[in-house]
Write a protein that holds these residues in place. Sequence first.
Motif, PDB file in Angstrom:
ATOM      1  N   TYR A  58      -7.039 -52.672   6.573  1.00 37.97           N
ATOM      2  CA  TYR A  58      -7.332 -51.626   7.550  1.00 37.97           C
ATOM      3  C   TYR A  58      -7.861 -50.424   6.800  1.00 37.97           C
ATOM      4  O   TYR A  58      -7.768 -50.348   5.575  1.00 37.97           O
ATOM      5  N   ILE A  59      -8.407 -49.471   7.537  1.00 40.69           N
ATOM      6  CA  ILE A  59      -8.891 -48.221   6.948  1.00 40.69           C
ATOM      7  C   ILE A  59      -7.944 -47.105   7.351  1.00 40.69           C
ATOM      8  O   ILE A  59      -7.577 -46.984   8.529  1.00 40.69           O
ATOM      9  N   ASP A  60      -7.550 -46.297   6.388  1.00 43.47           N
ATOM     10  CA  ASP A  60      -6.820 -45.084   6.744  1.00 43.47           C
ATOM     11  C   ASP A  60      -7.606 -43.865   6.283  1.00 43.47           C
ATOM     12  O   ASP A  60      -8.558 -43.970   5.506  1.00 43.47           O
ATOM     13  N   TYR A  61      -7.219 -42.716   6.804  1.00 42.90           N
ATOM     14  CA  TYR A  61      -7.951 -41.473   6.578  1.00 42.90           C
ATOM     15  C   TYR A  61      -6.979 -40.389   6.137  1.00 42.90           C
ATOM     16  O   TYR A  61      -5.830 -40.350   6.567  1.00 42.90           O
ATOM     17  N   GLU A  62      -7.457 -39.498   5.295  1.00 35.03           N
ATOM     18  CA  GLU A  62      -6.637 -38.365   4.871  1.00 35.03           C
ATOM     19  C   GLU A  62      -6.745 -37.247   5.900  1.00 35.03           C
ATOM     20  O   GLU A  62      -7.840 -36.862   6.305  1.00 35.03           O
ATOM     21  N   ILE A  63      -5.606 -36.733   6.314  1.00 28.49           N
ATOM     22  CA  ILE A  63      -5.544 -35.592   7.224  1.00 28.49           C
ATOM     23  C   ILE A  63      -5.036 -34.395   6.434  1.00 28.49           C
ATOM     24  O   ILE A  63      -3.905 -34.395   5.939  1.00 28.49           O
TER      25      ILE A  63
END
Length: 219
Positions: free
Chosen positions: A31-36
């Motif tokens: 999966y792809i995760d993103y930095e917040i």
Amino acid sequence: MKEGTDLVNEQVISVWVRDPRIQKNDFWHAYIDYEICLHTDSVCFTKKISCVRRRFSEFVWLRQKLQANSMLMVQLPGLPPKNPFFSMNNAQQISERMKGLQKFLEKILNNPLLLSDSCLHLFLQSQLSVSKIEACAAGRTHYSVAQAVQCCGHRRFKFDVDSQTDVSMSCDSDSDSSECRDAEPQMNDLATNKAESTDSLDFMGTSQEENLSCSSGST
């Protein structure tokens, strides 16, 4: 009273969604995760600078949770639409989704009613899984919301033993995880397609990000 209202209005909450990364569960599933990244001087937040990583399915959960907690008193903004043809090999699709997620958070953070929701704070400023967020917000954990937020970033944070994603979120709901095998080289294309908002984070050096981690004695 007017001066107090003006002071609240002058408070700033800035959020960026950036740095998409492919996370592999195994050879076939990813999966792809993103930095917040969050910067604020708002009294609503005890932690003024934070960075966590979240995936699309967790954003879906957040929207559903906020809608339920607000008792339908707030019309929440929409998330980027699900795309059955979403591909981890497509840098443009990833960039568009990333921008949509940032717009979603920006609108959420402009609503004073939603800022009182503990689930939102834990989503933005802790790396707890969604099941742990629900438990913590409901007071079913031995640690408080403030403790979870303050200890975000600590590598040995004992509260977050299950911060790897829940089994129910083993892959993004609208992506074909089998594509992940050859996807990582394609992520380099995003270097030239980042949203303009991420440029404002360049001033955050490595040393500042390290300061996000709290000591083991933090409360």
